[in-house]
Scaffold this motif. Structure first.
Motif, PDB file in Angstrom:
ATOM      1  N   PHE A   1       0.952 -13.883 -10.919  1.00 57.93           N
ATOM      2  CA  PHE A   1       0.985 -14.999 -11.854  1.00 57.93           C
ATOM      3  C   PHE A   1      -0.390 -15.633 -11.774  1.00 57.93           C
TER       4      PHE A   1
ATOM      5  N   THR B   1       5.575 -23.610  -0.292  1.00 61.69           N
ATOM      6  CA  THR B   1       5.806 -22.514  -1.241  1.00 61.69           C
ATOM      7  C   THR B   1       7.266 -22.490  -1.687  1.00 61.69           C
ATOM      8  N   ALA B   2       7.492 -21.722  -2.755  1.00 57.95           N
ATOM      9  CA  ALA B   2       8.870 -21.504  -3.223  1.00 57.95           C
ATOM     10  C   ALA B   2       9.661 -20.732  -2.174  1.00 57.95           C
ATOM     11  N   SER B   3       8.958 -19.908  -1.409  1.00 63.53           N
ATOM     12  CA  SER B   3       9.647 -19.120  -0.384  1.00 63.53           C
ATOM     13  C   SER B   3      10.271 -20.048   0.656  1.00 63.53           C
TER      14      SER B   3
ATOM     15  N   HIS C   1      13.123 -12.613  -6.730  1.00 60.59           N
ATOM     16  CA  HIS C   1      11.951 -12.530  -5.854  1.00 60.59           C
ATOM     17  C   HIS C   1      12.382 -12.243  -4.409  1.00 60.59           C
TER      18      HIS C   1
ATOM     19  N   THR D   1       9.785 -12.535 -11.523  1.00 60.60           N
ATOM     20  CA  THR D   1       8.411 -12.189 -11.171  1.00 60.60           C
ATOM     21  C   THR D   1       7.872 -11.026 -11.997  1.00 60.60           C
TER      22      THR D   1
ATOM     23  N   ASP E   1      15.783 -20.360  -9.076  1.00 61.67           N
ATOM     24  CA  ASP E   1      14.380 -20.123  -8.771  1.00 61.67           C
ATOM     25  C   ASP E   1      13.599 -20.152 -10.085  1.00 61.67           C
TER      26      ASP E   1
ATOM     27  N   ASN F   1       7.210 -24.464  -9.141  1.00 58.80           N
ATOM     28  CA  ASN F   1       5.928 -24.432  -8.415  1.00 58.80           C
ATOM     29  C   ASN F   1       4.760 -25.011  -9.214  1.00 58.80           C
TER      30      ASN F   1
ATOM     31  N   HIS G   1       1.957 -25.112  -8.083  1.00 55.08           N
ATOM     32  CA  HIS G   1       0.785 -24.288  -7.739  1.00 55.08           C
ATOM     33  C   HIS G   1       0.779 -22.947  -8.488  1.00 55.08           C
ATOM     34  N   LYS G   2       1.779 -22.728  -9.329  1.00 50.45           N
ATOM     35  CA  LYS G   2       1.718 -21.512 -10.136  1.00 50.45           C
ATOM     36  C   LYS G   2       1.129 -21.810 -11.513  1.00 50.45           C
TER      37      LYS G   2
HETATM   38  N1  PLP Z   1       9.932 -17.032  -7.027  1.00 44.55           N
HETATM   39  C1  PLP Z   1       9.354 -16.358  -8.040  1.00 44.55           C
HETATM   40  C2  PLP Z   1      10.132 -16.136  -9.309  1.00 44.55           C
HETATM   41  C3  PLP Z   1       8.058 -15.868  -7.893  1.00 44.55           C
HETATM   42  O1  PLP Z   1       7.505 -15.172  -8.887  1.00 44.55           O
HETATM   43  C4  PLP Z   1       7.369 -16.094  -6.692  1.00 44.55           C
HETATM   44  C5  PLP Z   1       6.004 -15.610  -6.506  1.00 44.55           C
HETATM   45  O2  PLP Z   1       5.375 -15.093  -7.389  1.00 44.55           O
HETATM   46  C6  PLP Z   1       8.012 -16.797  -5.679  1.00 44.55           C
HETATM   47  C7  PLP Z   1       9.289 -17.261  -5.885  1.00 44.55           C
HETATM   48  C8  PLP Z   1       7.340 -17.068  -4.375  1.00 44.55           C
HETATM   49  O3  PLP Z   1       6.390 -18.048  -4.572  1.00 44.55           O
HETATM   50  P1  PLP Z   1       5.616 -18.722  -3.342  1.00 44.55           P
HETATM   51  O4  PLP Z   1       4.333 -17.965  -3.225  1.00 44.55           O
HETATM   52  O5  PLP Z   1       5.427 -20.134  -3.761  1.00 44.55           O
HETATM   53  O6  PLP Z   1       6.474 -18.573  -2.142  1.00 44.55           O
END
Ligand code: PLP
Length: 468
Positions: free
Chosen positions: A78, A137-139, A179, A236, A261, A290, A292-293
């Motif tokens: 992304f 992060t989203a993770s 993801h 993703t 998500d 996010n 940051h995306k």
């Molecule tokens: N969820 C989706 C749909 C993503 O595309 C991504 C990363 O590209 C993530 C979560 C993970 O993002 P992060 O790097 O903030 O953990």
């Protein structure tokens, strides 16, 4: 003191020059594995070195090993970019060196986070039943949501753990497009990969609600415990959107936690015409978006919204004596996640939201979507090229598919094409696999990307395709 000022001026000039012309560098670093490390001494210096030498080595050794996410021709994964105003905020946050863990460890960090989470919530149209909190992060936000989902089952796992006693298998429902961080969270939370159920998708990469219901009911009948469904708004690989409204109804009927998500595409909801992206998410238990995306906030800044914020506290709070404080009615963010010390991330989000304004953000996102649609139009118009998925946002999946090639040959051809275009140093794109087919992927998300950059990408793709 004088030298500090010189150093700041040097760095300020450097950043100014860099962010004015990030497109001058090869987008994808050309360094070979091990090359950067080989240029560095094996031990830390015994005595301090002058700043001028450090910055010299930064340019000489480090910079060649940088892949330039800020380049207008970065089209991989992304695509993102750091708004200069957010870089200023990062410098200020680093200078303040705040640890946003207790309210008293910097009241402004806590209160600004509360306020910007509300601003963002309103901008993307989520109802006020949600409370937001910033994670790196989203993770990690996803992990936190799943931990809360596990706690919501009231199985006493927080105190008694999951081993040495009889518990039903806890099940988490995703699709092959979800993801990978969700499956990782399931590993870390003791759910186990075998209990991550991959629900079928339709031909547009969206979760099948019928299959979801069948899997949930089958598992419950077999004595398992459905713990969480993860729906994605903007996957993703293709940016597909699971049918969140129907999934939410299915989750509600069976009282299963729903995590949405929306890491990439959730911010699209700032545009009224894209509000549909989060439709149904108002019934979710947790949602990740996010900044940051696709909101020009530099790494890292991910917003987790949860319906039951107190549950996060119940899941994670553990206060040692040395962190006890007398304040009441304040949020101590360390109680709501794994981390103790937390960066002051709200500052850069605040700077971005103020500096762009909602209209400025909308204009940029609309511009990116327009460019992606244009690129998709070029692909569609060429018989030897093929679109491989719907492209509602700023990502296009496609491949070079000249007549007379079998599927395996097309995979090889496109893998070779990917390497060739990236080796040019002019652009950087990435790939994915869709139904077993090798797909090229062009993502637009950079503040500086113009139609000329996208046209250049298309030119290079066709040029290299004629060679492979
Ligand atoms: N969820 C989706 C749909 C993503 O595309 C991504 C990363 O590209 C993530 C979560 C993970 O993002 P992060 O790097 O903030 O953990």
């Amino acid at each position: 003191m004088r030298s500090f000022q010189d150093e700041f001026a040097t760095v300020g000039r450097w950043i100014d020059r860099y962010l004015s012309t990030p497109g001058e560098y090869p987008v994808l670093s050309r360094s070979e594995p091990g090359e950067i490390a080989a240029g560095l001494p094996p031990e830390a210096p015994e005595n301090g070195e002058p700043f001028s030498r450090i910055i010299e080595d930064f340019e000489r050794i480090i910079l060649p090993g940088i892949t330039h996410w800020n380049s207008p021709r970065f089209f991989a994964y992304f695509a993102t970019s750091a708004a200069p105003v957010a870089v200023h905020a990062e410098a200020l946050a680093a200078a303040l060196d705040v640890k946003a863990m207790l309210w008293r460890s910097s009241p402004a960090a806590t209160e600004l986070e509360e306020v910007v989470m509300e601003w963002l919530r309103k901008l993307i149209g989520l109802p006020d039943v949600f409370t937001g909190m910033i994670f790196d992060t989203a993770s990690i936000g996803g992990f936190t949501a799943l931990a809360a989902a596990r706690e919501s089952l009231d199985l006493g796992i927080r105190d008694r753990g999951m081993t040495g006693r009889s518990l039903p298998p806890l099940r988490v429902y995703i699709t092959e497009q979800t993801h990978s961080h969700i499956e990782k969270a399931c590993i870390a939370l003791g759910i186990g990969r075998e209990n991550v159920v991959k629900v079928a998708c339709d031909d547009r990469y969206r979760m099948s609600v019928e299959d979801l219901a069948a899997q949930l009911d089958g598992d419950a009948a077999a004595g398992m415990r459905p713990m969480c469904i993860v729906a994605t708004a903007g996957t993703t690989s293709t940016t597909s959107r699971d049918p969140i409204e129907e999934i939410a109804a299915t989750a509600r009927q069976r009282r299963v936690w729903l995590h949405v998500d929306a890491a990439y595409a959730g911010v699209a909801a700032v545009m009224p015409e894209f509000r549909w992206i989060l439709a149904g998410a108002e019934s979710a238990d947790s949602i990740v978006v996010n900044p940051h995306k696709w909101l020009f906030v530099p790494m890292d800044c991910s917003a987790l919204y949860v319906r039951d914020f107190a549950l996060l506290r119940k899941t994670f709070s553990l206060v040692p004596e040395y962190l006890r404080t007398p304040e009441e009615r304040v949020v101590n963010y360390m109680d709501y996640g794994l981390q103790l010390g937390r960066r002051f991330r709200a500052l850069k989000l605040w700077f971005v939201l103020r500096s762009f304004g909602a209209e400025g953000l909308r204009a940029r996102l609309r511009g990116h979507i327009r460019l992606a649609q244009k690129f998709a139009g070029w692909i569609k118009a060429e018989p030897a090229w093929e679109l491989l998925a719907p492209h509602p946002f700023s990502v296009v999946c496609f491949r070079y598919a000249p007549a007379g090639f079998g599927e395996t040959q097309l995979d090889e051809l496109n893998a070779a094409l990917l390497e060739a275009v990236n080796a040019s140093g002019e652009i950087f794109i990435s790939h994915t696999k869709l139904e077993g087919r090798f797909a090229l992927r062009l993502a637009i998300g950079n503040l500086r990307t113009t139609e000329d950059d996208v046209a250049l990408a298309w030119r290079i793709l066709r040029q290299e395709a004629s060679k492979v």
